[in-house]
Scaffold this motif. Structure first.
Motif, PDB file in Angstrom:
ATOM      1  N   PHE A 165       0.831  -1.210   0.000  1.00  0.00           N
ATOM      2  CA  PHE A 165       0.000   0.000   0.000  1.00  0.00           C
ATOM      3  C   PHE A 165       0.866   1.261   0.000  1.00  0.00           C
ATOM      4  CE2 PHE A 165      -4.155  -1.785   2.038  1.00  0.00           C
ATOM      5  CZ  PHE A 165      -4.532  -2.266   0.796  1.00  0.00           C
ATOM      6  N   ILE A 166       1.967   1.222   0.741  1.00  0.00           N
ATOM      7  CA  ILE A 166       2.850   2.389   0.806  1.00  0.00           C
ATOM      8  C   ILE A 166       3.420   2.711  -0.571  1.00  0.00           C
ATOM      9  CG2 ILE A 166       5.156   3.097   1.598  1.00  0.00           C
ATOM     10  CD1 ILE A 166       3.061   3.734   3.588  1.00  0.00           C
ATOM     11  N   SER A 167       3.833   1.692  -1.304  1.00  0.00           N
ATOM     12  CA  SER A 167       4.414   1.921  -2.636  1.00  0.00           C
ATOM     13  C   SER A 167       3.420   2.618  -3.560  1.00  0.00           C
ATOM     14  CB  SER A 167       4.849   0.581  -3.248  1.00  0.00           C
ATOM     15  OG  SER A 167       5.849  -0.016  -2.468  1.00  0.00           O
ATOM     16  N   PHE A 168       2.171   2.156  -3.538  1.00  0.00           N
ATOM     17  CA  PHE A 168       1.168   2.734  -4.435  1.00  0.00           C
ATOM     18  C   PHE A 168       0.685   4.118  -3.964  1.00  0.00           C
ATOM     19  CE2 PHE A 168       0.678  -1.853  -5.370  1.00  0.00           C
ATOM     20  CZ  PHE A 168       0.885  -1.803  -6.745  1.00  0.00           C
ATOM     21  N   ALA A 169       0.734   4.351  -2.657  1.00  0.00           N
ATOM     22  CA  ALA A 169       0.226   5.621  -2.119  1.00  0.00           C
ATOM     23  C   ALA A 169       1.314   6.673  -1.928  1.00  0.00           C
ATOM     24  CB  ALA A 169      -0.469   5.365  -0.783  1.00  0.00           C
ATOM     25  N   MET A 170       2.591   6.294  -2.142  1.00  0.00           N
ATOM     26  CA  MET A 170       3.706   7.170  -1.795  1.00  0.00           C
ATOM     27  C   MET A 170       3.623   8.544  -2.446  1.00  0.00           C
ATOM     28  SD  MET A 170       6.451   7.422   0.014  1.00  0.00           S
ATOM     29  CE  MET A 170       7.166   5.813   0.354  1.00  0.00           C
ATOM     30  N   SER A 171       3.331   8.608  -3.733  1.00  0.00           N
ATOM     31  CA  SER A 171       3.323   9.902  -4.423  1.00  0.00           C
ATOM     32  C   SER A 171       2.252  10.834  -3.851  1.00  0.00           C
ATOM     33  CB  SER A 171       3.088   9.699  -5.926  1.00  0.00           C
ATOM     34  OG  SER A 171       1.851   9.050  -6.156  1.00  0.00           O
ATOM     35  N   MET A 172       1.102  10.282  -3.485  1.00  0.00           N
ATOM     36  CA  MET A 172       0.035  11.097  -2.900  1.00  0.00           C
ATOM     37  C   MET A 172       0.406  11.587  -1.494  1.00  0.00           C
ATOM     38  SD  MET A 172      -3.543   9.227  -3.973  1.00  0.00           S
ATOM     39  CE  MET A 172      -4.089   9.199  -5.692  1.00  0.00           C
ATOM     40  N   ILE A 173       1.056  10.719  -0.718  1.00  0.00           N
ATOM     41  CA  ILE A 173       1.481  11.105   0.636  1.00  0.00           C
ATOM     42  C   ILE A 173       2.513  12.229   0.558  1.00  0.00           C
ATOM     43  CG2 ILE A 173       2.718  10.310   2.692  1.00  0.00           C
ATOM     44  CD1 ILE A 173       1.452   7.563   2.245  1.00  0.00           C
TER      45      ILE A 173
ATOM     46  N   ALA B 107       2.892  14.394  -1.836  1.00  0.00           N
ATOM     47  CA  ALA B 107       2.238  15.624  -2.295  1.00  0.00           C
ATOM     48  C   ALA B 107       1.422  16.278  -1.178  1.00  0.00           C
ATOM     49  CB  ALA B 107       1.338  15.314  -3.490  1.00  0.00           C
ATOM     50  N   GLU B 108       0.687  15.493  -0.399  1.00  0.00           N
ATOM     51  CA  GLU B 108      -0.180  16.060   0.634  1.00  0.00           C
ATOM     52  C   GLU B 108       0.613  16.694   1.765  1.00  0.00           C
ATOM     53  OE1 GLU B 108      -3.669  14.658   3.778  1.00  0.00           O
ATOM     54  OE2 GLU B 108      -3.549  13.781   1.775  1.00  0.00           O
ATOM     55  N   PHE B 109       1.711  16.050   2.186  1.00  0.00           N
ATOM     56  CA  PHE B 109       2.470  16.561   3.323  1.00  0.00           C
ATOM     57  C   PHE B 109       3.656  17.439   2.905  1.00  0.00           C
ATOM     58  CE2 PHE B 109       0.726  12.559   5.387  1.00  0.00           C
ATOM     59  CZ  PHE B 109      -0.240  13.247   6.103  1.00  0.00           C
TER      60      PHE B 109
ATOM     61  N   LEU C  24      11.575  13.318  -1.438  1.00  0.00           N
ATOM     62  CA  LEU C  24      11.610  11.880  -1.669  1.00  0.00           C
ATOM     63  C   LEU C  24      12.314  11.131  -0.540  1.00  0.00           C
ATOM     64  CD1 LEU C  24      12.398  11.753  -5.503  1.00  0.00           C
ATOM     65  CD2 LEU C  24      10.187  11.435  -4.377  1.00  0.00           C
ATOM     66  N   ALA C  25      13.396  11.727  -0.021  1.00  0.00           N
ATOM     67  CA  ALA C  25      14.147  11.067   1.053  1.00  0.00           C
ATOM     68  C   ALA C  25      13.286  10.914   2.305  1.00  0.00           C
ATOM     69  CB  ALA C  25      15.413  11.851   1.378  1.00  0.00           C
ATOM     70  N   THR C  26      12.532  11.976   2.627  1.00  0.00           N
ATOM     71  CA  THR C  26      11.648  11.922   3.794  1.00  0.00           C
ATOM     72  C   THR C  26      10.557  10.878   3.584  1.00  0.00           C
ATOM     73  OG1 THR C  26      12.048  14.275   4.178  1.00  0.00           O
ATOM     74  CG2 THR C  26      10.176  13.288   5.315  1.00  0.00           C
ATOM     75  N   GLY C  27      10.050  10.796   2.373  1.00  0.00           N
ATOM     76  CA  GLY C  27       9.050   9.772   2.054  1.00  0.00           C
ATOM     77  C   GLY C  27       9.633   8.376   2.122  1.00  0.00           C
ATOM     78  N   GLY C  28      10.879   8.242   1.678  1.00  0.00           N
ATOM     79  CA  GLY C  28      11.528   6.930   1.696  1.00  0.00           C
ATOM     80  C   GLY C  28      11.716   6.384   3.093  1.00  0.00           C
ATOM     81  N   LEU C  29      11.772   7.282   4.092  1.00  0.00           N
ATOM     82  CA  LEU C  29      11.927   6.845   5.476  1.00  0.00           C
ATOM     83  C   LEU C  29      10.733   6.020   5.968  1.00  0.00           C
ATOM     84  CD1 LEU C  29      13.484   9.842   7.437  1.00  0.00           C
ATOM     85  CD2 LEU C  29      14.392   7.530   7.239  1.00  0.00           C
TER      86      LEU C  29
ATOM     87  N   LEU D 199      -5.544   7.918   9.037  1.00  0.00           N
ATOM     88  CA  LEU D 199      -5.992   9.060   9.842  1.00  0.00           C
ATOM     89  C   LEU D 199      -4.872  10.060  10.128  1.00  0.00           C
ATOM     90  CD1 LEU D 199      -8.151   7.146  12.501  1.00  0.00           C
ATOM     91  CD2 LEU D 199      -8.988   8.405  10.495  1.00  0.00           C
ATOM     92  N   ALA D 200      -3.666   9.760   9.676  1.00  0.00           N
ATOM     93  CA  ALA D 200      -2.504  10.604   9.982  1.00  0.00           C
ATOM     94  C   ALA D 200      -2.696  12.022   9.441  1.00  0.00           C
ATOM     95  CB  ALA D 200      -1.243   9.985   9.401  1.00  0.00           C
ATOM     96  N   THR D 201      -2.302  13.002  10.265  1.00  0.00           N
ATOM     97  CA  THR D 201      -2.423  14.409   9.855  1.00  0.00           C
ATOM     98  C   THR D 201      -1.066  15.033   9.522  1.00  0.00           C
ATOM     99  OG1 THR D 201      -2.330  15.100  12.181  1.00  0.00           O
ATOM    100  CG2 THR D 201      -4.523  14.732  11.224  1.00  0.00           C
ATOM    101  N   ASN D 202       0.019  14.305   9.772  1.00  0.00           N
ATOM    102  CA  ASN D 202       1.350  14.788   9.402  1.00  0.00           C
ATOM    103  C   ASN D 202       2.263  13.587   9.198  1.00  0.00           C
ATOM    104  OD1 ASN D 202       2.446  14.040  12.075  1.00  0.00           O
ATOM    105  ND2 ASN D 202       1.262  15.805  12.818  1.00  0.00           N
ATOM    106  N   ILE D 203       3.443  13.826   8.664  1.00  0.00           N
ATOM    107  CA  ILE D 203       4.352  12.733   8.326  1.00  0.00           C
ATOM    108  C   ILE D 203       4.857  12.025   9.574  1.00  0.00           C
ATOM    109  CG2 ILE D 203       6.422  14.182   8.258  1.00  0.00           C
ATOM    110  CD1 ILE D 203       5.549  11.157   5.980  1.00  0.00           C
ATOM    111  N   GLU D 204       4.976  12.747  10.681  1.00  0.00           N
ATOM    112  CA  GLU D 204       5.428  12.115  11.928  1.00  0.00           C
ATOM    113  C   GLU D 204       4.442  11.042  12.381  1.00  0.00           C
ATOM    114  OE1 GLU D 204       7.550  15.761  11.322  1.00  0.00           O
ATOM    115  OE2 GLU D 204       5.386  15.427  11.475  1.00  0.00           O
ATOM    116  N   GLN D 205       3.156  11.331  12.241  1.00  0.00           N
ATOM    117  CA  GLN D 205       2.141  10.339  12.601  1.00  0.00           C
ATOM    118  C   GLN D 205       2.186   9.143  11.655  1.00  0.00           C
ATOM    119  OE1 GLN D 205      -1.757  12.065  12.973  1.00  0.00           O
ATOM    120  NE2 GLN D 205      -1.131  13.500  14.585  1.00  0.00           N
ATOM    121  N   VAL D 206       2.464   9.393  10.393  1.00  0.00           N
ATOM    122  CA  VAL D 206       2.618   8.290   9.435  1.00  0.00           C
ATOM    123  C   VAL D 206       3.745   7.366   9.900  1.00  0.00           C
ATOM    124  CG1 VAL D 206       3.251   7.654   7.064  1.00  0.00           C
ATOM    125  CG2 VAL D 206       1.709   9.575   7.463  1.00  0.00           C
TER     126      VAL D 206
END
Length: 407
Positions: free
Chosen positions: A24-32, A34-36, A40-45, A90-97
């Motif tokens: 799910f993370i792989s398919f949703a990564m680009s949207m996550i 964009a929203e937050f 890319l490095a922060t998303g890769g974490l 339900l996450a509202t920021n990347i830290e919650q993710v």
């Protein structure tokens, strides 16, 4: 349905749901991203933190399963990664993710080894290879399921809706708890010597010199397995787009071809394992993987790329099917779940870093050098494999004696 089949069905379903959750993370990564508004490095974490959760979850729940029973703890792990997945939506920021993906990782990491231990304890030695291969194919089913759900849900519900689907495994956990009995071998061990059966400590994996060497060798093999898979599946599509001029649609066709090769390899590996033995089968597939991966860097043309990808997938990921049976074979029931979860999830955490090194090599060298690096990894795994000795390692007797005296 007899008990053997029930363990396979439960473990296949568990690994399918785990594979779906991870993809799910792989398919949703680009949207996550964009929203937050992250790079890319922060998303890769996100993936790295999930793998870290798997390592800790593998150790914690492996120990608990050896102490308190396979089925009970198995259902807890499913509930945990279902809750972690749903909370991600339900996450509202990347830290919650990060936090919620770590929770999901805890559950996913615990589920794998317990399911494999259940299967190993239900099936006779001469059929454990094929039983383990049936379970391992579940991860590929999870990838396919995640792809289908993503295609349906992402355009309408967005990435959050995709993760809300992750609550479904709660129903599966309830069904498992109601219909699957505890492992008879674990119950027998508990009755025969409850001090040993409830021990389940990490130090037992290094209790003697032979045990420590076995644990290290298996950890190397598991790390190479994950490193090879991640290195191939994450970077090869982009490599082929550059070197062969493949389009995105052709890359998707390559992914499907390679996945089909992987499934065929897993099912074949299980049959070979039961007929030729563990070490011979791993030796054959490891050496074949090293040769296939290196030669694949010279593949050209769409036909060669597709067929070569299927062959590489057949050998390199076909071996994934045997790790549940392999690790279970070397450890007694008292520490089997602890060993399987800890060793394989260590491989996940360390091997998951392989794409970073492959990316560095590609940036500063050629595709041939990158594929050569992967081929060398399989040779290292081969050397670790031949160092394994026949027969189970033993729980350290003096540890048991000291516990007896304390009681």
């Amino acid at each position: 349905m007899n008990y053997q089949k029930k363990t396979v069905v439960a473990s296949v379903a568990g690994l399918t749901l785990e594979g779906m959750d991870i993809m799910f993370i792989s398919f949703a990564m680009s949207m996550i991203i964009a929203e937050f508004h992250i790079d890319l490095a922060t998303g890769g974490l996100i993936s790295s933190i999930t793998n870290l959760g798997m390592l800790f979850g593998g150790m914690i729940f492996g120990i608990l399963a050896d102490k308190f029973g396979r089925v009970r703890v198995f259902t807890y792990t499913i509930l945990l990664f279902a809750i972690g997945t749903a909370l991600t939506g339900l996450a509202t920021n990347i830290e919650q993710v990060y936090i919620f993906r770590f929770i999901a990782g805890l559950g996913a990491g615990g589920e794998y080894g317990i399911g494999m231990a259940l299967v190993a304890e239900a099936w006779p030695k001469n059929k454990q290879g094929r039983a383990s291969s049936y379970v391992s194919v579940g991860a590929q089913f999870g990838v396919i399921l995640a792809a289908l759900l993503s295609a349906i849900l992402l355009p309408t519900w967005g990435w959050r809706g995709l993760f809300f689907v992750g609550i479904i495994p709660v129903i599966f956990a309830f069904i498992v708890r109601k219909n699957l009995d505890e492992s008879p071998e674990w119950l027998t061990s508990k009755k025969g010597n409850h001090l040993v059966a409830k021990q389940g400590k990490l130090k037992q994996l290094f209790a003697t010199r032979r045990t420590a060497l076995t644990t290290i060798a298996l950890a190397i093999m598991a790390t190479v397995q994950i490193a090879g898979y991640n290195g191939l599946m994450i970077w090869l599509p982009s490599m082929l787009q550059q070197s062969q001029g493949l389009s995105v649609s052709s890359s998707a066709l390559w992914t499907i071809s390679t996945a089909v090769g992987m499934i065929a390899g897993m099912l074949t590996f299980g049959q070979f394992m039961d007929r030729l033995g563990m070490k011979r089968t791993y030796g054959l597939f490891l050496l074949a993987s090293a040769v296939a991966v290196f030669l694949y860097s010279y593949a050209s043309g769409s036909t060669g790329v597709l067929i070569g990808g299927a062959i590489v997938g057949f050998f390199s990921n076909g071996m994934f099917a045997g790790y549940g049976a392999l690790i279970s074979y070397y450890y007694p029931v008292e520490i089997r779940s602890t060993a399987t979860n800890t060793i394989f999830n260590f491989g996940r955490a360390l091997g998951g870093l392989s794409p970073i090194l492959v990316g560095f090599i590609l940036q500063h060298a050629t595709v041939t050098i990158a594929m050569g690096y992967l081929a060398i990894l399989y040779c290292i795994s081969f050397m670790a494999m031949i160092s394994l000795r026949k027969g189970q390692v033993k729980v350290k007797q003096e540890t048991i004696t000291s516990l007896t005296k304390a009681v």
